[in-house]
Design a protein around this motif. Structure first.
Motif, PDB file in Angstrom:
ATOM      1  N   LEU B  94       0.871  -1.174   0.000  1.00  0.00           N
ATOM      2  CA  LEU B  94       0.000   0.000   0.000  1.00  0.00           C
ATOM      3  C   LEU B  94       0.909   1.225   0.000  1.00  0.00           C
ATOM      4  O   LEU B  94       2.060   1.160   0.440  1.00  0.00           O
ATOM      5  N   ILE B  95       0.368   2.365  -0.491  1.00  0.00           N
ATOM      6  CA  ILE B  95       1.165   3.598  -0.467  1.00  0.00           C
ATOM      7  C   ILE B  95       1.031   4.217   0.918  1.00  0.00           C
ATOM      8  O   ILE B  95      -0.064   4.555   1.357  1.00  0.00           O
ATOM      9  N   ASP B  96       2.169   4.344   1.612  1.00  0.00           N
ATOM     10  CA  ASP B  96       2.161   4.759   3.021  1.00  0.00           C
ATOM     11  C   ASP B  96       1.542   6.128   3.243  1.00  0.00           C
ATOM     12  O   ASP B  96       0.973   6.395   4.282  1.00  0.00           O
ATOM     13  N   GLU B  97       1.710   7.002   2.254  1.00  0.00           N
ATOM     14  CA  GLU B  97       1.258   8.387   2.449  1.00  0.00           C
ATOM     15  C   GLU B  97      -0.223   8.571   2.119  1.00  0.00           C
ATOM     16  O   GLU B  97      -0.750   9.675   2.263  1.00  0.00           O
ATOM     17  N   LEU B  98      -0.880   7.522   1.633  1.00  0.00           N
ATOM     18  CA  LEU B  98      -2.298   7.653   1.294  1.00  0.00           C
ATOM     19  C   LEU B  98      -3.152   6.900   2.313  1.00  0.00           C
ATOM     20  O   LEU B  98      -2.722   5.890   2.872  1.00  0.00           O
ATOM     21  N   THR B  99      -4.364   7.383   2.507  1.00  0.00           N
ATOM     22  CA  THR B  99      -5.273   6.711   3.429  1.00  0.00           C
ATOM     23  C   THR B  99      -5.838   5.457   2.759  1.00  0.00           C
ATOM     24  O   THR B  99      -5.626   5.234   1.562  1.00  0.00           O
ATOM     25  N   GLU B 102      -7.923   6.461  -0.131  1.00  0.00           N
ATOM     26  CA  GLU B 102      -7.149   6.920  -1.295  1.00  0.00           C
ATOM     27  C   GLU B 102      -6.393   5.788  -1.975  1.00  0.00           C
ATOM     28  O   GLU B 102      -6.252   5.756  -3.203  1.00  0.00           O
ATOM     29  N   THR B 106      -6.844   4.618  -5.998  1.00  0.00           N
ATOM     30  CA  THR B 106      -5.758   4.857  -6.953  1.00  0.00           C
ATOM     31  C   THR B 106      -5.963   4.274  -8.361  1.00  0.00           C
ATOM     32  O   THR B 106      -5.815   4.993  -9.357  1.00  0.00           O
ATOM     33  N   PHE B 138      -4.249   5.514   7.892  1.00  0.00           N
ATOM     34  CA  PHE B 138      -3.120   5.231   7.009  1.00  0.00           C
ATOM     35  C   PHE B 138      -2.696   3.784   7.183  1.00  0.00           C
ATOM     36  O   PHE B 138      -2.943   3.193   8.247  1.00  0.00           O
TER      37      PHE B 138
END
Lengths: 797, 221
Positions: B94-99, B102, B106, B138
């Motif tokens: 998962l992208i760490d900076e997105l909730t 989000e 994607t 997150f």
């Protein structure tokens, strides 16, 4: 999609605070300079935009070849040229001459202030877009002795009173009637005088001998400026060929046998900014200056963008996973590219905000404000537009390489095992960037130190004349004998002398001298001084007793310097003594003394032939030699003041301590602090770049370091292991920059006749400073990691 | 749906050529649930990546829904892939900076789906996976099982026909793993074709067909 990009950009900024700080602060520093340059450019390009027919209006410029074959391009032209054009060529609709013949003190009532006067014609208001606030443009300059004041000048002299109808007295020229006041506009012009006087006044002034005979002199190309308005639709080559005809006729007539003059034209909008011309009329930037400013701003900006590029690439491994996921989720390369470009543009905009804050601080709280900011500058829509455009450009410049790199990552590689991702070749680039930044900073630092050394030397060096314990008092046209005698009796005053100008800057004038039997005049510089001047300035008489007490206007004797002795081809100083010499503006005079050479024009020029004359009416300053230093002279100054007021109750008493005045005029503090600021920015940006690189390298090697420590490596060993590669970069920068800095400084120093040595000391000092700063940067990060407990790092793996 | 013919994949190390896949022939029909098993280094992930179009075979033919993938250009492959394939990873990715919200959104962003529609789709899947309450958290704030759930939600958001899972339960405890497998079973029953790589016999048994790989060759299917 954009929202998503912005979200992630901001979250990344917030998460990696150090990285964000380095990027934003570094970019802001450099953008600050960029913004100043943009403001200055906007100012430079805002000149002369208010004239009625700018594209049909030209200034004639002269191309001159002097006796020694050098070519000059001058903004000025002979005064008779305008009528020659207007009378003979039908396509010339109008001409205007501007003749800045006089500047000096003007008197109105109790006020006596300096003004610059230009003589011009009524057509001034047809050719140019200047408007009168009061008075009638056509009639204001149509007869002798009529003048128009600029708005500021009107306020300076008359305040809120109505100036039109009053008169202004120019010292030595007489009374002039004020017939108008110029309108003050926001628009700037390269033509900017305090007073415009009717051209028809010239004939009378020349007849009366108050102005030199120049208005009909074809050979004098230095005094007047000629503007030509062509009739609608006239091609400019007609004007060019007319000017060619004129210069051919002029050459045939033999008016200038030794040197030749040709004419060229410059369209009005191209005057400012324009090419570098000799004898230019007023303020306004040249292309050379503009190019220099742009390049400085670009160099600093590129340097800061390097940091972004550098750090982003170093950090790209941390973003690689994200890129991989996005690609797996369906992102194409251009999506990723756009995302990272947006991120760098966001950073650039944040930096812009910070830069604007810095700019406000600089503008409001810095002594450099006047050096940096153009007069009357304020934020306006187009300026903000340029700022935004500039930030976008900076963002693109900084972001393009990281965006390209990151967008090529293949998900199957980056998602599997990050350790396998190699950024081939990038390390070389990053190291090169660091080296370039440090080299640039070091060059600027070396240059600044040399510049400072030279100007400090110029401010304090031995010019061969005394400045200690001397108070200079401007005479302001008052009776020299009266004041000299009165001041001479004050206790603490040792000796009083007079001079036309204080030494060390410009000579009072240039004349030509020859021996009575010789044919050839040689040019000399001159000052007018009284009989006590030599003693006060501690000049050394090599022969003769010097001048006796001055005797009014009748010039009888002069002193000359050694160089003049040689120029006049005397064999020795003794031979020159008591000889008669002929000066072209005077009667033959006797050489009453020969003075040892000294730097009367400062260190900028070599010592030239000098004549010290004794014409009383030319005296402008008293030099008062005192027996005490400035700190103890409070009473003395008060006594001087009282004495002055007794003699001249209406005139303010002005004085300057020669030493201090000289120091202030020579030390170029403004430029030194500007260079200092540049050097500071350079080294800050370079250090931030280095810091970023050290942080990310060290982070990437934490595990390795922990393993080494477990194997028994000590803190010292780790520190040296980690620091070595960075120190090597800084050393390379020093090796590159030291010679370049030395060469730049050496070349710069060639413009001074008397100059300091660059010296090993400065190079060593500058290099040591850079090395110390980088050690601090490297050390701060390396020690932290080297001292950390390895167990923690290894357990986390 | 998928036809692999004589697929070879190798890497060159120095002068040696190491084969990762050798002569793979495989047919997969729509609606199948396949488990690929085999020891480490047998080529399971490589095969999955080739099927998922993240990687290319060095030799052989690959047809996906009647498209000859081996002949497609990068861009065409990407379009095909975006439309039909979802990917689930062992490490969730998962992208760490997105909730959570989000992250799930994607893939839709890259398919130019309008914001309102995206909202509805994400809301649906959050609801279905029972993670509505977690949508503003997150990834670091979630347990492994929850993260994998989000990963699966993200893989399914664009309604792919084929779900590829590379050891989806490898980082989870057995209870969480079981839940994920149950979810896969339900998804498969709803018509999604699933191919998973796994080490666990138990998880493999959820598949309707098991393919054994050894040294890059299919043993018996």
């Amino acid at each position: 999609m954009l929202k998503n990009y912005f979200t992630i950009a901001f979250r990344n900024l917030a998460k990696h605070k150090l990285f964000s700080f380095i990027n934003i602060f570094g970019l802001a520093l450099s953008m600050c300079i960029g913004l100043i340059v943009i403001m200055r450019l906007q100012d430079d390009f805002s000149y002369d935009r208010f004239h009625p027919r700018p594209n049909s209006t030209y200034r004639v410029i002269s191309e001159m070849t002097n006796q020694s074959g050098q070519d000059f391009r001058l903004a000025s032209t002979p005064l008779p040229l305008a009528s020659a054009l207007k009378d003979k060529y039908a396509f010339v609709e109008n001409t205007v001459r501007i003749y800045p013949a006089w500047s000096g003190k003007a008197v109105a009532g109790m006020k006596r202030l300096g003004v610059d006067v230009a003589f011009t014609e009524p057509s001034f208001f047809n050719v140019f877009g200047f408007k009168l606030e009061q008075g009638d443009g056509a009639a204001a300059l149509n007869a002798p002795n009529k003048i128009i004041l600029s708005k500021e000048t009107a306020i300076r002299f008359f305040g809120k009173e109505e100036p039109v109808g009053k008169s202004l007295e120019f010292e030595n020229l007489g009374n002039f009637l004020i017939t108008g006041v110029m309108q003050k506009t926001a628009d700037k012009s390269h033509i900017d005088f305090d007073v415009y006087c009717s051209m028809s006044s010239i004939a009378g002034l020349e007849r009366a001998g108050k102005l030199p005979l120049q208005s009909s002199d074809w050979s004098n190309v230095f005094k007047g400026y000629t503007y030509v308005l062509l009739k609608e639709g006239t091609p400019k080559k007609q004007l060019v060929s007319a000017l060619n005809n004129i210069s051919t006729v002029f050459k045939k007539s033999g008016a200038s046998d030794k040197s030749s003059i040709r004419f060229d034209i410059q369209s009005l909008p191209k005057i400012t900014p324009g090419e570098e011309l000799g004898n230019s009329i007023g303020r306004g930037a040249t292309y050379g200056k503009i190019a220099a400013e742009i390049s400085i701003a670009l160099i600093i900006l590129i340097s800061a963008c390097f940091n972004y590029t550098n750090l982003s690439i170093a950090r790209s491994l941390k973003r690689a996973k994200e890129v991989g996921i996005r690609k797996v989720s369906g992102a194409l390369r251009h999506h990723i590219f756009l995302q990272f470009i947006i991120e760098s543009v966001v950073i650039a905009f944040l930096a812009l905000g910070l830069a604007i804050m810095m700019l406000q601080l600089l503008k409001n709280y810095s002594s450099l404000s006047a050096e940096f900011f153009p007069e009357g500058v304020s934020m306006n829509a187009s300026l903000i537009g340029w700022f935004l455009l500039f930030s976008v450009m900076a963002g693109l410049l900084a972001g393009i390489v990281p965006a390209l790199t990151l967008s090529t990552f293949k998900p199957v590689i980056v998602l599997k095992n990050l350790a396998n991702v190699k950024l081939f070749g990038r390390n070389g680039l990053r190291k090169a960037l660091i080296v370039i930044q440090f080299s640039l900073s070091l060059v600027v630092i070396i240059f600044m130190l040399v510049f400072n050394k030279q100007f400090d030397y110029m401010a304090t060096g031995d010019y061969g004349f005394n400045r200690d314990r001397i108070i200079n008092v401007p005479l302001q046209g008052k009776d020299y004998h009266l004041i000299k005698n009165a001041i001479g009796t004050i206790s603490g005053v040792q000796r009083v002398s007079a001079t036309s100008d204080n030494m060390g800057k410009f000579a009072s004038g240039t004349a030509n001298i020859k021996l009575p039997l010789s044919e050839n005049f040689v040019p000399v510089k001159y000052f007018d001084v009284d009989e006590d001047f030599v003693a006060n300035m501690q000049l050394k008489l090599l022969a003769g007793a010097g001048m006796t007490a001055s005797v009014g206007d009748e010039e009888k004797e002069v002193m000359i310097n050694e160089t003049a002795v040689k120029t006049l081809q005397f064999k020795s100083v003794g031979e020159a003594l008591d000889q008669l010499i002929v000066m072209d503006d005077s009667i033959p005079v006797r050489v009453a003394g020969v003075i040892k050479d000294f730097h009367f024009e400062g260190f900028e020029f070599p010592i030239r032939p000098l004549v010290l004359r004794g014409r009383e009416k030319a005296f402008n300053y008293l030099n008062i030699k005192t027996s005490m230093d400035e700190a103890d002279a409070g009473k003395l100054v008060a006594a001087l003041h009282t004495t002055w007021k007794k003699i001249n109750p209406d005139e303010a008493f002005n004085y300057n301590w020669f030493n201090r005045q000289f120091y202030e005029s020579k030390s170029a503090t403004g430029t030194v602090s500007m260079l200092g600021l540049l050097a500071f920015m350079g080294i800050t940006i370079a250090s931030l770049g280095l810091l970023g690189m050290v942080v990310y390298t060290v982070e990437g090697r934490t595990r390795e370091i922990s393993i080494r420590k477990v194997m028994g490596a000590g803190v010292a060993a780790i520190v040296s292991l980690l620091s070595k590669s960075f120190l090597k970069l800084v050393m390379i920068a020093i090796v590159i920059a030291a010679p370049i800095g030395w060469i730049c400084s050496y070349i710069f120093l060639q413009i001074f006749a008397v100059r300091v040595q660059v010296g090993v000391g400065i190079i060593v000092l500058a290099s040591a400073a850079v090395l110390a700063v980088s050690l601090l940067v490297i050390g701060s990060q390396v020690f932290r990691v080297a001292a950390a407990n390895p167990a923690g790092n290894l357990r986390a793996e | 749906m998928i036809q692999l013919r004589k697929i070879f994949k190798w890497v060159n190390t120095g002068s040696n050529r190491t084969f990762l896949l050798k002569d793979i022939n495989l047919d997969i029909k729509e609606g199948e649930f396949i488990s690929i098993m085999g020891p480490s280094g047998s080529g399971k992930s490589t095969l999955l990546n080739i099927i998922g179009m993240l990687d290319e075979a060095n030799e052989g033919e690959y047809n996906f829904l009647h498209e000859a993938v081996h002949k497609l250009k990068e861009r065409e492959k990407s379009t095909l892939y975006k439309q039909y394939i979802g990917f689930v990873f062992q490490a969730y990715h998962l992208i760490d900076e997105l909730t959570v919200y989000e992250n799930i959104e994607t893939p839709l962003i890259y398919q130019n789906i309008k914001s309102a529609e995206r909202k509805a789709m994400v809301a649906d899947i959050l609801d279905r996976f029972n993670i509505v309450g977690k949508k503003d958290l997150f990834p670091a704030q979630l347990s492994g099982g929850q993260q994998q759930l989000v990963g699966i939600a993200r893989a399914l958001i664009a309604k792919p026909k084929l779900l590829l899972a590379d050891e989806p339960t490898g980082n989870l405890n057995s209870k969480q793993g079981e839940e994920i497998m149950e979810l896969f079973k339900v998804l498969n029953e709803e018509g999604v074709t699933i191919i998973q790589v796994t080490h666990s016999e138990k998880n493999a048994s959820y598949g309707k067909r098991i393919i054994h790989l050894l040294d890059g060759r299919i043993q018996n299917s």
